[in-house]
Design an enzyme around this catalytic site. Sequence first.
Site: not given
Length: 507
Positions: A346, A448
């Site tokens: 991310c 994630h």
Amino acid sequence: MPAFSGNPARTLMVQGTGSDVGKSLLVAGMCRAFMRRGLAVRPFKPQNMSNNAAVTGDGGEIGRAQALQAQAAGVPLSVHMNPVLLKPQSETGAQVVVQGRAEGTAGAGEYHRLKPSLLPRVMDSFRKISAGADLVLVEGAGSPAEVNLRESDIANMGFAEAADVPVVLVGDIERGGVIASMVGTHALLSASEQGRIKGFIVNKFRGDPALFDEAMVLIAERTGWPGFGLVPFFADAARLPKEDAMALDNQTRAIVQGPSAGPPIRIAVPRLARIANFDDLDPLISEDDVAVEIVEAGSALPGDADLIVLPGSKSVLADLEFLKAQGWDVDIQAHVRRGGMVVGLCGGYQMLGRSLSDPHGIEGPAGEAEGLGFFDIKTVIEGEKTLRRAKGVEATTGQPVDGYEMHMGVSRGVSESGKESRHWLVLEDGGEEGSLSDDGRIMGSYLHGIFAADGFRHAFLQSIRRGRQQGPGFGRAVERTLDGLAGHLEEHLDLDGLLGVAQPGRL
């Protein structure tokens, strides 16, 4: 999943004498314990502050602790389990997420003025969570003794009184002063709030419990509250996903490792100032022959690391500047030259590109900076926040992956000449995601939870494991730990007494 009895939901709120006293863990354990007794249990937290969040099935976000509690209760995630989530972006400001959706940012004073308008929405979520439940376990935030924040409170006694629910107070003996914190909390509460607390729990005890018998009696005498139990320290809690970055403090400059017959795979993680969703690390920590080192500001990244993981960030531009200020960019370049591997997740993935800009100041002061330059991508913080579940396969191994995206910003290829990036993941819908260096040693993705996929994690680690045996499944390990936690609380808490004081709230 236990069937709903059809009776009005009983509610019990767990508040603490301070932050990090173990409220989240106790609620998770009680969710599993009462579920095993056949009750339909739901977790609820009116207001949370955390940069570790989970994506719900309908594309919203809630605190990671409520996601774990929902797993413990055996129920799907809902945005109504955590209707107000604050995600800090600076020392004084945070993104405000309401019922799963970001609704802007607010400084501390601004948020204090906003809270009265949020209570009706908190109560709306509480009603939705209570429907179809036998028991709702509510987690407070911080401490009810923070009387300077009592006006318009929605996190502790403000919610408890609005919903008319009973409370149990938790104190942490590990940090010392638990008797004073219990008695002091009692002294600072109003008479109605004192009466709302139906008992107390002392958490994280180590040693001979008989030595604390007199103290339990003293607390009861000074407060008028009965004790529901003295809970010994639960060491296996380290195996569960964590929400609060305070949990990283005990791992800073220390190796977190299970028993191993040989030298571990060494993973270094720079602790960014606004680190977020660091539970991405938990599946790696769960491996017996993997050592994860959280590196604090002011310390160099270890030269003998096999892998550097750049984690998520709530304020990527500021954390990129922070990373460079520590000299970690130089350490990463040297690590790559030595043949080491790098994974960016991310915000960490965004940092691995050519440039990063936040022209509208969405995550902090507006600005632009050069990235670490490993991928031919430019990232611009703009548009709506991306929140979605995603499945696919990792391009080099073909192993399935499953996770979620939660980020601001869009990453695009630098070249407009038709040169294509090499993607790391191929998604179920046919799309390609992430980036992979030509030599396969540098990887980045917005996804994630990627390391929670056992097959992929084992294949990934096998490339640097040097023939060592694969570790256990992470999901199964979490389930076993939740069952162990429930058994631990069955032994040391008066769960019948706690269930007895739970009452239907005001819906």
